[in-house]
Design a protein around this motif. Structure first.
Motif, PDB file in Angstrom:
ATOM      1  N   VAL A  48      14.309  32.576  10.265  1.00  0.00           N
ATOM      2  CA  VAL A  48      14.154  32.377  11.708  1.00  0.00           C
ATOM      3  C   VAL A  48      15.255  33.098  12.483  1.00  0.00           C
ATOM      4  O   VAL A  48      15.058  33.478  13.638  1.00  0.00           O
ATOM      5  N   THR A  49      16.401  33.308  11.838  1.00  0.00           N
ATOM      6  CA  THR A  49      17.478  34.047  12.506  1.00  0.00           C
ATOM      7  C   THR A  49      17.092  35.505  12.710  1.00  0.00           C
ATOM      8  O   THR A  49      17.392  36.096  13.755  1.00  0.00           O
ATOM      9  N   ILE A  50      16.419  36.101  11.726  1.00  0.00           N
ATOM     10  CA  ILE A  50      15.907  37.466  11.898  1.00  0.00           C
ATOM     11  C   ILE A  50      14.947  37.516  13.082  1.00  0.00           C
ATOM     12  O   ILE A  50      15.018  38.412  13.932  1.00  0.00           O
ATOM     13  N   LEU A  51      14.062  36.522  13.145  1.00  0.00           N
ATOM     14  CA  LEU A  51      13.109  36.453  14.246  1.00  0.00           C
ATOM     15  C   LEU A  51      13.844  36.338  15.586  1.00  0.00           C
ATOM     16  O   LEU A  51      13.495  37.002  16.565  1.00  0.00           O
ATOM     17  N   GLY A  52      14.878  35.501  15.623  1.00  0.00           N
ATOM     18  CA  GLY A  52      15.658  35.331  16.846  1.00  0.00           C
ATOM     19  C   GLY A  52      16.346  36.611  17.280  1.00  0.00           C
ATOM     20  O   GLY A  52      16.386  36.937  18.472  1.00  0.00           O
ATOM     21  N   THR A  53      16.870  37.353  16.314  1.00  0.00           N
ATOM     22  CA  THR A  53      17.534  38.621  16.623  1.00  0.00           C
ATOM     23  C   THR A  53      16.557  39.611  17.237  1.00  0.00           C
ATOM     24  O   THR A  53      16.851  40.271  18.244  1.00  0.00           O
ATOM     25  N   LEU A  54      15.370  39.736  16.641  1.00  0.00           N
ATOM     26  CA  LEU A  54      14.361  40.665  17.144  1.00  0.00           C
ATOM     27  C   LEU A  54      13.841  40.223  18.509  1.00  0.00           C
ATOM     28  O   LEU A  54      13.586  41.058  19.390  1.00  0.00           O
TER      29      LEU A  54
END
Length: 495
Positions: free
Chosen positions: A342-348
Motif C-alpha cells: 500500500v505504500t507503493i500505491l501511496g507513493t504513486l
C-alpha cells in the motif's frame, strides 16, 4: 528531440532555463540512465532501514525457571522457534531487563543515518558527488557483511550504526545527483518516483525473511546485493553543476557533451556557452545563508518549525508503525508485505495528488487520516482489521513524507533551501530514533502504543495550518522574499 526542445523553452516553474539544462535537456536518455543508477541505491537503503522487523521480531518464550510463558525475571528462556530459528533477541537474550536493547540497536542505527546524512552531505559539497557516494557504498557493503558475523551484541550494534551512517550517505548524495541533473519541471515527479525503489525494497524484505529465518544469514543476504553498486566506480561521474561551481569547467564540459549526445542534442560551441554561464553565475553569486538565518525572523522561524515538525512526525509514524505491523497478530510476512504494497500505491498516488491538491492541504488531510486510523487501531483486537488500520497509517504517513520534500523545497528561498532541508531531515531522523521505543510499548500495552503513535500526526495536522500554500508559486531566492512569503495573499505570485 522535439520534446527535449520544448522542455528547454517552457519549464513549468517559470524560471529562466540555465545553460546546463539547455545543453543536456530536461529529461532524456542521460537522465533516465542516471535515475536508474541512483534508484538502485534505494533498495539496500530499504533493506537495512526496515531489517529490524526480521532481525528482532516478536519472540515468545517459556521460562524454564517456572514454566510460564513470557514471564520475568527469567534466567533460562526456551524460545519459540516455529517461525524464526534465530533472532538477535534469541541470540543475546534481549528479554526482561534487557528488552530495551532491541529498540536501542535500531535507535542507534537511525542516529547513524542522521550523522551520515550530515557528514556525507558536507563531504559531497566539498569533495564532489561521486567520491562520497562511492565511500558510502563501500562502507555499507563492508559493514553489512561484518554485521553478519560479529558474535557480540554491542559489536553488532556499533557495526549497524556504521551501516546507518552509510545509508544516510547514499541517500543524500544520490538524491542530490538526481536533482542536479533533471530539469526543474520534472523534479516533483522524479522526487516522488525516487521513493518507489525504497517501497519495492520494503516489499522484497518479507521474501528474504520468509526463506531465511536466522538473523545472521538474513543480514548477509540483504547485504550481498550491494555488490551491484560497485559498478558506480565506472558508471557515475560528478555532476556538471558541482564541477562548474568548483571552477573545473573543462571536466564539466566533457560530461555535458556526453549527456547532450545521449539525448540527441547539439554540442556545438558548448565549451564557450558553459564558460559564459560560469562567468555569469560568479557575477551574480548570492551569499549562502545558514541554519541560523531560518530562525532570525518570525515568519521563517514559524515555517521551519512547522515544516520540521511535519518531517519528524511522518518519519516517526512511518518507521514506527511499519515495525509495529510485524508485532500484530497474523502472519508477519503477509503483514509486512501488505504494508509495503500500500505504500507503493501511496507513493504513486502522491504524484497526481500534488497536481490537483495544495501541498498544505495534503499535509493536513493525511496527517489527520494517519491519526484517525491509529486511534481506531488502539481499540481493535489483533487481527486483520488491525493490520488494515496500521497499513493505512503507514501509507498516509509516507504520502506526507513524499510531499514534505517538495513543500520544503518550495517554501524556503535559495540561499537557505539546503539548510532548511538539512535541518528538517535531521528532525526526521529524531522521529525515527524515538519510534522503536514506542513499538516496544506494544508488548505491554498495545492501546498506549497505538495512541502514542497517533498523537504526533494529530498535532501535525493542526500545525500544518500555520504553513503557507506553495503550489503554483515561483521559487524564491532571497531571505526577504522568504520572510514576506505567505504574510499576505498579494505576495504570492502565481504561474
Amino acid at each position: 528531440m522535439d520534446q527535449q526542445q520544448k522542455d528547454q523553452e517552457m519549464p513549468d516553474s517559470g524560471q529562466k532555463v540555465d545553460a546546463i539544462q539547455k545543453a543536456i535537456g530536461s529529461f532524456g536518455k542521460y537522465q533516465f540512465f542516471l535515475c536508474f543508477l541512483m534508484f538502485l541505491v534505494k533498495f539496500p537503503v530499504a533493506f537495512h532501514q526496515m531489517a529490524i522487523i526480521f532481525l528482532a521480531p516478536k519472540t515468545d518464550y517459556v521460562c524454564l525457571d517456572n514454566d510460564l510463558q513470557n514471564s520475568c525475571p527469567c534466567s533460562k528462556p526456551e524460545y519459540d522457534k516455529s517461525v524464526f530459528t534465530n533472532t538477535i533477541i534469541m541470540e543475546w537474550d534481549l528479554i526482561c531487563e534487557k528488552k530495551w536493547l532491541s529498540s536501542f540497536t535500531q535507535t542507534l542505527f537511525q542516529l547513524g543515518t542522521l550523522i551520515g546524512s550530515v557528514v556525507f552531505g558536507m563531504a559531497s559539497d566539498r569533495y564532489g558527488r561521486k567520491n562520497p557516494l562511492l565511500a558510502a557504498v563501500v562502507l555499507q557493503l563492508v559493514m553489512g557483511l561484518v554485521a553478519s558475523f560479529v558474535p557480540e551484541f554491542w559489536s553488532f550494534t556499533f557495526v549497524r550504526f556504521l551501516v546507518g551512517a552509510s545509508v544516510g550517505g547514499t541517500m543524500v548524495t544520490s538524491f542530490v545527483i538526481i536533482m542536479e541533473s533533471v530539469g526543474s519541471q520534472y523534479r516533483h515527479v522524479i522526487s516522488a518516483l525516487y521513493q518507489v525503489p525504497f517501497n519495492t525494497g520494503h516489499l522484497l524484505l518479507p521474501v528474504f525473511g520468509y526463506y531465511i529465518r536466522s538473523y545472521d544469514k538474513f543480514q548477509l543476504a540483504i547485504t550481498i546485493p550491494n555488490i551491484v553498486l560497485l559498478s558506480f566506480f565506472i558508471l557515475v561521474t560528478d555532476t556538471p553543476r558541482w564541477l562548474i561551481a568548483m571552477k573545473r569547467t573543462d571536466e564539466a564540459v566533457k560530461i555535458i557533451e556526453k549527456a547532450a549526445k545521449m539525448n540527441n542534442l547539439p554540442t556545438e560551441n558548448l565549451a564557450q556557452k558553459i564558460g559564459e554561464y560560469q562567468k555569469e553565475i560568479e557575477k551574480h553569486n548570492l551569499k549562502k545563508g545558514s541554519i541560523l538565518d531560518l530562525f532570525r525572523t518570525p515568519n521563517l522561524r514559524k515555517n521551519i518549525l512547522a515544516m520540521s515538525f511535519n518531517w519528524l512526525t511522518c518519519s516517526y509514524c512511518f518507521y514506527g508503525v511499519s515495525q509495529y505491523v510485524g508485532q500484530l497478530g497474523g502472519n508477519v510476512f503477509v503483514n509486512v508485505a501488505a504494508s509495503a504494497s500500500v505504500t507503493i500505491l501511496g507513493t504513486l498516488c502522491s504524484i497526481p495528488l500534488m497536481k490537483v491538491m495544495g501541498r498544505r492541504t495534503i499535509l493536513i488531510v493525511f496527517n489527520f487520516i494517519c491519526a484517525g486510523v491509529l486511534i481506531i487501531l488502539s481499540v481493535l483486537p489483533p487481527g486483520s482489521w488491525s493490520v488494515v488500520c496500521a497499513c493505512v497509517g503507514v501509507v498516509s504517513s509516507f504520502v506526507v513524507f513524499v510531499v514534505v520534500y517538495l513543500h520544503c523545497t518550495e517554501l524556503f528561498p535559495t540561499v537557505v533551501r539546503n539548510a532548511a532541508i538539512g535541518f528538517s531531515s535531521m528532525m526526521a531522523r529524531v522521529g525515527s530514533m524515538i519510534a522503536p521505543f514506542v513499538v516496544g510499548l506494544g508488548d505491554t500495552s498495545p492501546v498506549w502504543a497505538a495512541l502514542t503513535f497517533a498523537v504526533l500526526p494529530l498535532c501535525a495536522g493542526f500545525v500544518s495550518f500555520l504553513l503557507p500554500e506553495t503550489k503554483g508559486i515561483e521559487l524564491m531566492t532571497t531571505l526577504e522574499e522568504g520572510e514576506n512569503f505567505g504574510k499576505k495573499t498579494k505576495n504570492v505570485v502565481q504561474k
